[in-house]
Each structure stands twice: as C-alpha cells, then as structure tokens.
Write a protein that holds these residues in place. Structure first.
Motif, PDB file in Angstrom:
ATOM      1  N   GLY A   1      -7.805  10.630   6.094  1.00 36.58           N
ATOM      2  CA  GLY A   1      -8.995   9.840   6.385  1.00 36.58           C
ATOM      3  C   GLY A   1     -10.223  10.268   5.612  1.00 36.58           C
ATOM      4  O   GLY A   1     -11.316   9.797   5.878  1.00 36.58           O
ATOM      5  N   SER A   2     -10.065  11.183   4.649  1.00 35.96           N
ATOM      6  CA  SER A   2     -11.242  11.656   3.893  1.00 35.96           C
ATOM      7  C   SER A   2     -11.538  10.741   2.714  1.00 35.96           C
ATOM      8  O   SER A   2     -12.394  11.043   1.895  1.00 35.96           O
ATOM      9  CB  SER A   2     -11.021  13.092   3.429  1.00 35.96           C
ATOM     10  N   GLU A   3     -10.844   9.624   2.616  1.00 39.75           N
ATOM     11  CA  GLU A   3     -11.115   8.600   1.607  1.00 39.75           C
ATOM     12  C   GLU A   3     -11.108   9.179   0.194  1.00 39.75           C
ATOM     13  O   GLU A   3     -11.933   8.829  -0.648  1.00 39.75           O
ATOM     14  CB  GLU A   3     -12.437   7.877   1.912  1.00 39.75           C
ATOM     15  N   GLY A   4     -10.181  10.062  -0.035  1.00 37.68           N
ATOM     16  CA  GLY A   4      -9.991  10.562  -1.398  1.00 37.68           C
ATOM     17  C   GLY A   4     -11.088  11.464  -1.907  1.00 37.68           C
ATOM     18  O   GLY A   4     -11.170  11.728  -3.104  1.00 37.68           O
ATOM     19  N   SER A   5     -11.930  11.999  -1.016  1.00 39.39           N
ATOM     20  CA  SER A   5     -13.057  12.792  -1.500  1.00 39.39           C
ATOM     21  C   SER A   5     -12.884  14.293  -1.259  1.00 39.39           C
ATOM     22  O   SER A   5     -13.772  15.077  -1.594  1.00 39.39           O
ATOM     23  CB  SER A   5     -14.349  12.323  -0.823  1.00 39.39           C
TER      24      SER A   5
ATOM     25  N   SER B   1       0.838  -1.200   0.000  1.00 38.87           N
ATOM     26  CA  SER B   1       0.000   0.000   0.000  1.00 38.87           C
ATOM     27  C   SER B   1       0.880   1.260   0.000  1.00 38.87           C
ATOM     28  O   SER B   1       2.029   1.240   0.400  1.00 38.87           O
ATOM     29  CB  SER B   1      -0.963   0.000   1.191  1.00 38.87           C
ATOM     30  N   THR B   2       0.292   2.357  -0.464  1.00 40.48           N
ATOM     31  CA  THR B   2       1.068   3.575  -0.691  1.00 40.48           C
ATOM     32  C   THR B   2       0.848   4.602   0.418  1.00 40.48           C
ATOM     33  O   THR B   2      -0.158   4.572   1.124  1.00 40.48           O
ATOM     34  CB  THR B   2       0.661   4.226  -2.026  1.00 40.48           C
ATOM     35  N   LEU B   3       1.778   5.536   0.506  1.00 43.66           N
ATOM     36  CA  LEU B   3       1.673   6.588   1.523  1.00 43.66           C
ATOM     37  C   LEU B   3       0.423   7.430   1.282  1.00 43.66           C
ATOM     38  O   LEU B   3      -0.245   7.844   2.227  1.00 43.66           O
ATOM     39  CB  LEU B   3       2.925   7.465   1.488  1.00 43.66           C
ATOM     40  N   GLY B   4       0.101   7.686   0.018  1.00 46.67           N
ATOM     41  CA  GLY B   4      -1.102   8.468  -0.303  1.00 46.67           C
ATOM     42  C   GLY B   4      -2.358   7.733   0.129  1.00 46.67           C
ATOM     43  O   GLY B   4      -3.253   8.314   0.734  1.00 46.67           O
ATOM     44  N   GLY B   5      -2.418   6.446  -0.180  1.00 47.81           N
ATOM     45  CA  GLY B   5      -3.572   5.634   0.222  1.00 47.81           C
ATOM     46  C   GLY B   5      -3.658   5.541   1.737  1.00 47.81           C
ATOM     47  O   GLY B   5      -4.744   5.618   2.323  1.00 47.81           O
ATOM     48  N   ASN B   6      -2.527   5.396   2.400  1.00 49.42           N
ATOM     49  CA  ASN B   6      -2.499   5.332   3.874  1.00 49.42           C
ATOM     50  C   ASN B   6      -3.036   6.632   4.470  1.00 49.42           C
ATOM     51  O   ASN B   6      -3.817   6.613   5.434  1.00 49.42           O
ATOM     52  CB  ASN B   6      -1.079   5.132   4.407  1.00 49.42           C
ATOM     53  N   ALA B   7      -2.618   7.769   3.906  1.00 53.59           N
ATOM     54  CA  ALA B   7      -3.090   9.054   4.440  1.00 53.59           C
ATOM     55  C   ALA B   7      -4.582   9.223   4.154  1.00 53.59           C
ATOM     56  O   ALA B   7      -5.344   9.646   5.026  1.00 53.59           O
ATOM     57  CB  ALA B   7      -2.288  10.205   3.836  1.00 53.59           C
ATOM     58  N   ALA B   8      -4.989   8.871   2.944  1.00 53.73           N
ATOM     59  CA  ALA B   8      -6.403   9.042   2.576  1.00 53.73           C
ATOM     60  C   ALA B   8      -7.313   8.185   3.447  1.00 53.73           C
ATOM     61  O   ALA B   8      -8.454   8.541   3.703  1.00 53.73           O
ATOM     62  CB  ALA B   8      -6.610   8.711   1.099  1.00 53.73           C
ATOM     63  N   GLU B   9      -6.806   7.031   3.898  1.00 46.54           N
ATOM     64  CA  GLU B   9      -7.621   6.152   4.751  1.00 46.54           C
ATOM     65  C   GLU B   9      -7.297   6.330   6.231  1.00 46.54           C
ATOM     66  O   GLU B   9      -7.895   5.688   7.075  1.00 46.54           O
ATOM     67  CB  GLU B   9      -7.380   4.685   4.370  1.00 46.54           C
ATOM     68  N   ASN B  10      -6.292   7.131   6.544  1.00 44.80           N
ATOM     69  CA  ASN B  10      -5.787   7.229   7.923  1.00 44.80           C
ATOM     70  C   ASN B  10      -5.496   5.835   8.475  1.00 44.80           C
ATOM     71  O   ASN B  10      -6.020   5.422   9.515  1.00 44.80           O
ATOM     72  CB  ASN B  10      -6.768   7.987   8.825  1.00 44.80           C
TER      73      ASN B  10
END
Ligand code: FAD
Ligand code: FAD
Lengths: 312, 486
Positions: free
Chosen positions: B201-205, B143-152
């Motif tokens: 944690g904003s799930e990319g929105s 998993s990626t740092l961007g995905g990790n941040a977006a999902e917290n």
C-alpha cells in the motif's frame, strides 16, 4: 519488587496519565520500556535494557464501544483478553485471537507472537483497523481508521504493531471482529514429546493456512486443534466427522499427523494451548532465531523525535 | 520529452543493464507510458526500461540513483489514482517481463512470484493444486501482483479474506539506492519490524518489489451464489445489514444501482438483469457443502424479507457465472457511456452505507452529471462512477467538486478517502482532511528513511510541497474548490 533491572515502575490508569508519565520521562532523559500486564515478563530478558524504567499500560481498561452492525469495536489497550472476550460474547462476536491467558489486548498484538488462529486468519495484526499511540516525546498520534478497509497513507498500524513496543505506546485499539461460533469442538492431537511438539508446532503453524471458511475454523496448534462451528448445532457424531474431515485435510501435508479424536472440553484445551505456547516461547527466549531489522534505529528515530526511543 | 531528453551516458548505462532493445525512447512508447488508468494526470517519461529480473532492476536502480534521475516501477498501469508518472526526463521501470510464477509450495500453501505476474495467472496456477490466491480486484485479468501489493488492492472476496496485505507474507525489494533486501517471509512469525506491511500500500514509494511471497488458501469445498433485485439502493443496503446481523459471513456482498444495471443491459455485457430494479445485490457464501446449503438458505430467507422484486440462487457453475457476469462487466459497460469517467473510491462504516448513497445521489443531482454505483457493500466501500466529457472544463470542474464533496462526507461519517485505489496524485489535497499534521509528518519522515532523495515514484501518496505539482505536466489543473459554481 521491581522487575529485572528496572529503575522505576510506572503504572498508568488512563491515556492522559500515561502521556504525562512519558512526558516526564522525556524531560528527565529517562529511557522507558512499555508493558501491558507484563505477563510475558519471562520472555523479555533477551530484549530488556537494564537502564530502562518500565511504563505499564495495563491499567487502561475497558471497552469504548462495540458496533455489532459493523462488527468492530474500540477497546483500551490494557483491557485483558478475558475481559474483551466476555464483552464480545454478549454481542455474539469474537476476536479471532485468543490464548486464554492473562495479558492485555495490546500485548497480544504487540508481543510479536504468531496467532493460534494464524492458519485460519493470518497474522493477529490483520484484525487491527486502527490505534492511538503515545510517542517517546509524548506526542499523541492515531494510525488507521475505524473502517475495515483503508489505503490512505502509509500503513503505520502494521509498522507500529510489529515493533514489540519499541516505537510507540499503544493506548487504544479499533478491532475487526468475527461472528461468534455457536458451537465449539476441540481436537486432541496425539501424544508427543516436548521436542516433537515444538517441531510440529512450527510444521503446523508455518504453512499459513486453512481457508477462513466461516463455519468450520481450524486453529493449527501443536497440541490441540479446536474447530468452531457456526450455525445450528450439529449432532455430536456429525460434528466429530466434520471436524475430523477438515483436520485431515489441513494436516495432510504434515506427514505423520493423524488426528486422534474430538474432545469438547474447553478447560483441557486451554491447558494444552498454554502448555504449547510455553514450549514455543521458552525455545524462543533461549535463542529463537530472530534478526532485528537494520532499519530499526532509523525508524525508531522517526517516532522518538528528540526523545530516547522506547526500549525492548 | 523524447530520446534526446535522455542523456547519452545514462542511456548507455541503462542499455548495458538490460540490453539495447529493452530501453524504449520512441515517441509511441513514451506516449503509452505517460499515465496509469486515471488519464487525468499525464507526464511523458524520458525512457521506459524493461528489466528481465531482480538483478537487472538492481542494476538500473543503481544507475538512476547515481544519476539522480527519478523513476517508478510499473505493473500493468491499471492504477486509478494517477500514481504512476515521473517528472519529465524520469524513467519508468516496466516490470511486465518479470512475469514468472517461480514456485508453488503446496505443503506450505505459499507461492513465490515475480512482480509482473498477472493476478489471474497466479490464480490459474494455484487452482491446479486446489488452492487460490484470495485478492480479486476487478482488474485481475490485467493487473499485476506487484501493482496489487503496492496499492494494497481489494476486491469482492476481500470482505471475507481481507485486502492484499493479508496475503503477502514477504517481499523481495530493491531499495531506492539499489540495495536488495527481503522483508518478511514464508514463516510469517511477525516478530520483526513489519516492513513487509509497510511496503504494502505504499504506492511504489518505499521500494521496488521484485519478488513476492504470497499466502494461498484452499479452494472452498462449495460456493453458493445468490442474487436479489430490490426497489431501491436503500433496501438493498438494509438486506446487507440483515445478513451481517444474522451472523453470516459471506465471501462477497456486492451492490449495483439502476444506472449501472442499465449500462450493463445496454452493452455487450448484457446479463439479463432486471431493468426495473432500483438495485441488485449479489451474495456469495463458501465453505463445506452442508454449510453452504445452510447459509445460502439463510441468505435467501433474509433477501425474501426485504420485498425483493426477484431472487435467484445459482443452481450450477454456469448459472453462477451468469449472475456475476453483469457485475464483472459493469466497469467496462460504464466506461462506454461517455468519453471520460471518474471512478471514485471511498469508505464508510457499513452502518452508514444507506446515508452515503443518499448523499451521492444528492451530489449527482447538483452536478447534473450521471452517476452509477457499484459497491463492495460488505466493506462499506463505495465506487460512484461519474460519466463526463473531459473536453468540457465545466464538466471537469463539476466531477472534481463532486468527488471532493463525497470523500469529505465519507470522512465526516468516520470513513476513509480510499479503500483500494490509493492516493496517487488524485487525492493528495484530501490527505490533510483525513490525517492531522503530526501524522502526515511521520509519514513524510518515514518516506525519507527509505526514499531519501525522493527519486522513487516522487510526489505520490502524500501531500506535496507547493510547487512540486508543477513538475508533473498535468492534463489540466485539478479544481480544489469544494462548492459548485453558482
Ligand atoms: C513468541 C510468542 C508467541 C505468542 N503467541 C501467542 C499466541 O499464539 N496467542 C496469544 O494469544 N498470545 C500469544 N503470545 C502472547 C501475547 O504476547 C500475550 O497473549 C499478550 O496478551 C501479553 O500481554 P501483556 O499485556 O502481558 O504483554 P507484556 O508482557 O506486558 O508485553 C508483551 C510485549 O508487548 C509490548 N506491549 C504490551 N503492551 C503494549 C502497549 N500498550 N503499547 C506498546 N507495546 C506494548 C511490550 O513492549 C512487549 O514487547 C505470544 C507471545 C510470544 C512472545
Ligand atoms: C477496470 C478497472 C477495475 C479495477 N478494479 C479494482 C478493484 O476491484 N480493486 C482494486 O483494488 N483496484 C482496482 N483497480 C485499480 C488497479 O487495478 C489496482 O490498483 C491494481 O492493483 C494496480 O495494479 P497494476 O499492476 O496495474 O499497477 P500499476 O498501475 O502499474 O501501478 C500502481 C502503483 O503501484 C506501483 N507499482 C507497481 N508495481 C510495483 C512494483 N513491482 N514495486 C513497487 N511498486 C509498484 C506503481 O509505481 C504505482 O504507484 C481497477 C482498475 C481498473 C482499470
């Protein structure tokens, strides 16, 4: 005497009373600004709107509960940091956020300052799990949860805590706690001029950190660096060696920083900390570079609904 | 929808932005990008676009914004909440080419990275300087740092060090309309509206994260790893409580139940776990050498007070890795038990762990389907893992009902419906159980501030308006029943 430019001073003693006051202000079209104990009043002129009335929530005092098993507590927003610390001490817990000064627990998070504990534990708001709020149009909402981990929905808690009181008034906080060290040691950094102190303050604070290792914890402060030791008390020499070793490691990158020795005098430490804070804060109030986000009005409009957003 | 689904002019403009070879519309590619790791939800995009840097992301977003085409950013696609699909004809912005660690500032202990950097890759870079990046999701090698941040994202170490948001100092973003901004920064003065925290944690929105400014912490001087095997889960939970009550602050407190142990031992991840144990507990402590010595001894003594079937303390790094091997391989091992699995994610206050685990067991019995448990005991974060056959509609309905029941129970115990996997499409129907209408309305309004046309990862994370769900071709429809059929 009413504070600077204030139309009226309102002091709430309960969340319900605060809500009624907010409601009355909304109905009358009066702008409000929110304060806790207003202990940082001297910082506010750069923000303050002269036409605001001031609503103080410093009267919302007391602990709702401490859950030692979960290491969490719920506390009313106006509880002073000192009262909070006293209650937590009994449970052998602590909030890793402390400046030994007056001021409310909500103000400590909502004031927007960095933490003396930042190096070890990140931003103060990382310790907040959830909160209750009154919005400018008197709606009451919660943010977050009481569990240490939740990613359901947007993180309203962080957004609201970062607002310096301009989005909503906080009435209650649920906090994550740490075990209380059984032994403390304080390190006195070398003598410096106020300017150097300010510079070092930034240099030491900004790097973002030493490890949050639970035993030896460093507060990167310009004037004094306390270290907390959990577990069995060490012999004085052993403690000093351990703390000095850790401090050298932490300060290694900040050229010219060589710790001068340990002093275990809590009162002296507190004096130093407050002095350090003042230097820092004065610089800030006389033109600390700060860019308010362009998003503030749009975000304020969401929380304020049909009412006037809270002033700074 | 295939290449023909992408209007020629749009295609041309996207190709101009990233180069012809980086706009994929062939059937194979579209199939590969139709879902995240929760394959219950699928929807083929109209195209997959692979930008090389933030400028290219910006150029693509400007095109998509003008054309009114929905889009979502993608890291590695390991998300577990159905949070990464766009309505037919939409575009996936795959950020896998943006995989550079731009800077490690050793003095300030800050890393600057592109969002497509794999979590473990940053870990390796940091380690060269005696530093580490604390968030450690089990998916960290992918998993990626961007995905990790977006999902917290969270992981075992988050018990001590906190979820991803505590380690993100700043984010560089491309907004839904193509503007670029930076929120937060390395100074972390926390003095402005905390949009950085809001984006995590904003799930990319809320925005596409195109750069991350991350906090690194020093490697600990020493680590101590302990392993205890117990008769049952309840005893393991009591041992966890005792460790916490003693004022210890472990780095990690991880529990596995007997089904998880057996799955591991029956798989290529075999780690020599005791098959007769009802539960195993892994405890890790870190700090100075002296402190680790003391804490490990204290933990060992506490484990000893709970009638352990076995206790081990890692003597060296190889031994430590052996202890972790079973835990790290458990996800993979469980995935092999049945054609499909549902990894649930819920949280309760730690003091209610034993109670929720008992409830999970009860519900599993009612479903008649096997459930295995791995959980972050320190955080009260449970992950019941149901194995089932997705081709059997009855089994599907049963796992979904089980999931709903368990998450509602988490709420009853004052917990949360997600500790780290997010809401996505999967848990939207439960949001109204956790939040009241006022709170959800605020979230919707904030979403509109940053994502006014709802083109950016539409429909995820918050309850959708009736009818919107149909925009996503679902594998099949989620049962919203809360009771099992008689
Ligand atoms: C730059 C800076 C750095 C600081 N660093 C530290 C530090 O390192 N450690 C530390 O302990 N303290 C620090 N502080 C001070 C911290 O703000 C006080 O410790 C705090 O406790 C003051 O409480 P108060 O109730 O008197 O706040 P007040 O002076 O009443 O208010 C302070 C701010 O918080 C807001 N606020 C207060 N209460 C509420 C509420 N209930 N709801 C909504 N908003 C509210 C106000 O609107 C105002 O913006 C710092 C402050 C600043 C400005
Ligand atoms: C085997 C396995 C184990 C796992 N273990 C854990 C665990 O221990 N802890 C945990 O928390 N999770 C875990 N997960 C879930 C998943 O790995 C995490 O949610 C991870 O953070 C997703 O990262 P990704 O790069 O794969 O993101 P993706 O799946 O690609 O995307 C996830 C979401 O983030 C958004 N997104 C991705 N990149 C960006 C960006 N740059 N800007 C804006 N939005 C973006 C997407 O739009 C989507 O909504 C696990 C998953 C698997 C399959």
């Amino acid at each position: 005497m009413s504070p600077l430019g204030t139309q009226q001073l309102l002091e709430a003693r309960s969340a319900e009373e605060a809500r009624e006051m907010v409601q009355a202000a909304a109905e009358a079209g009066t702008a409000l600004r929110i304060r806790g104990h207003a202990s940082r009043a001297w910082l506010h002129p750069i923000d303050a709107r002269p036409d605001c009335s001031e609503l103080r929530l410093g009267g919302l005092r007391g602990m709702r509960w401490i859950d030692a098993g979960d290491r969490t507590c719920r506390v009313q927003a106006g509880t002073s940091l000192a009262e909070l610390d006293e209650a937590l001490a009994e449970a052998e817990l602590m909030l890793p956020f402390w400046d030994g000064s007056a001021g409310s627990v909500a103000g400590a998070f909502l004031g927007g300052g960095p933490s003396l504990f930042g190096a070890a534990w990140g931003m103060p708001r990382d310790q907040v799990l959830g909160a209750r709020w009154i919005l400018p149009d008197a709606r009451e909402v919660r943010s977050g949860t009481r569990v240490v981990k939740s990613v359901a929905g947007y993180d309203l808690t962080r957004l609201l805590l970062g607002s310096r009181g301009r989005l909503a008034a906080c009435t209650e906080l649920t906090l994550r706690l740490r075990p209380r060290p059984r032994q403390w040691a304080f390190l006195q950094a070398p003598e410096t001029t106020p300017e150097q102190r300010l510079g070092s303050c930034l240099a030491v604070r900004l790097p973002g950190g030493s490890s949050a290792g639970q035993d030896l914890v460093l507060w990167s402060d310009p004037l004094a660096v306390p270290a907390a030791v959990r577990a069995e008390p060490l012999a004085p020499q052993e403690l000093e060696d351990a703390v000095l070793a850790r401090l050298r490691e932490a300060l290694r990158p900040q050229r010219g920083w060589e710790p001068s020795g340990v002093h275990a005098d809590e009162d002296a430490l507190l004096r130093d900390l407050n002095q350090g804070l003042s230097v820092f804060s004065v610089a800030r109030s006389t033109g600390w570079p700060r860019a308010d986000s362009n998003w503030l009005p749009a975000v304020q409009a969401v929380f304020a609904g049909s009412a006037i957003p809270f002033g700074g | 929808m295939s290449a023909t689904g992408l209007p020629p002019l749009l295609r041309q403009r996207l190709e101009a932005a990233v180069g012809t070879e980086h706009v994929l519309t062939d059937a194979g590619s579209l199939l590969a990008y139709e879902s995240d790791a929760l394959t219950l939800f699928r929807c083929q995009p109209g195209a997959v676009v692979l930008p090389a840097d933030a400028q290219q992301v910006q150029a693509c977003v400007q095109v998509l914004h003008e054309a009114g085409v929905p889009f979502a950013a993608r890291g590695a696609g390991t998300g577990l909440s159905g949070g990464l699909l766009v309505p037919a004809g939409g575009v996936i912005l795959a950020l896998s080419r943006m995989n550079r660690v731009l800077e490690i500032d050793v003095e300030r202990r800050v890393a600057r990275c592109e969002p497509g950097v794999v979590n473990a890759v940053l870990g390796r870079h940091a380690a060269q300087h005696g530093l580490r990046y604390a968030p450690d999701p089990a998916s960290q090698t992918v998993s990626t740092l961007g995905g990790n941040a977006a999902e917290n994202a969270g992981g075992p170490q988050c018990f001590l060090h906190g979820n991803t948001t505590q380690h993100v100092l700043g984010v560089e973003v491309v907004l839904a309309d193509g503007r670029r901004e930076t929120w937060g920064g390395p100074h972390a003065l926390s003095d402005d509206l905390d949009l950085r925290g809001f984006a995590c944690g904003s799930e990319g929105s809320v925005a596409v994260l195109t750069g991350l400014i991350l906090r690194l912490i020093p490697q600990p001087e020493a680590v101590g790893t302990l392993f205890g095997a117990f008769a049952d889960v309840a005893t393991a939970c009591r041992a966890v409580s005792a460790i916490v009550a003693a004022g210890l602050q472990p780095l990690a407190l991880e529990v596995m139940d007997q089904r998880a142990i057996h799955a591991v031992e029956d798989s290529v991840y075999r780690a020599g776990l005791p098959r007769e144990a009802g539960a195993v507990l892994i405890v890790e402590v870190e700090g100075t050498a002296a402190q680790v010595e003391r804490d490990a001894a204290a933990v060992e003594a506490l484990l000893g007070e709970h009638a352990p079937l076995q206790i081990e303390r890692a003597q060296d790094e190889a031994h430590r890795l052996r202890i972790w091997k079973g835990r790290k391989g458990a996800g993979g091992a469980l995935g092999r038990l049945a054609p499909d699995s549902l990894v649930m994610d819920g949280v309760v206050p730690r003091s209610h762990l034993a109670e929720i685990m008992e409830f999970v067991e009860e519900v599993a019995e009612q479903t008649g389907l096997p459930v295995a448990n791995l959980f972050h005991a320190g955080d009260g974060n449970i992950h019941p893992h149901f194995s089932y056959d997705g081709r059997d509609p009855d089994q599907c309905a049963r796992v979904e009902i089980a999931s709903t029941k368990i998450l509602l129970k988490c709420l009853e115990l004052d917990g949360s419906i997600s500790g780290e996997h997010g809401i996505g499409l999967e848990k939207q129907h439960l949001m109204e159980s956790q939040f009241d209408a006022e709170e959800l309305a605020l979230m919707q309004q904030l979403r509109r501030v940053f994502n006014p046309a709802d083109l950016l990862n539409p429909g995820k994370g918050l309850p959708m308006k009736r009818g919107c769900a149909e925009a996503f071709h679902r594998h099949r429809h989620l049962t919203l029943d809360e009771e099992f059929p008689a």
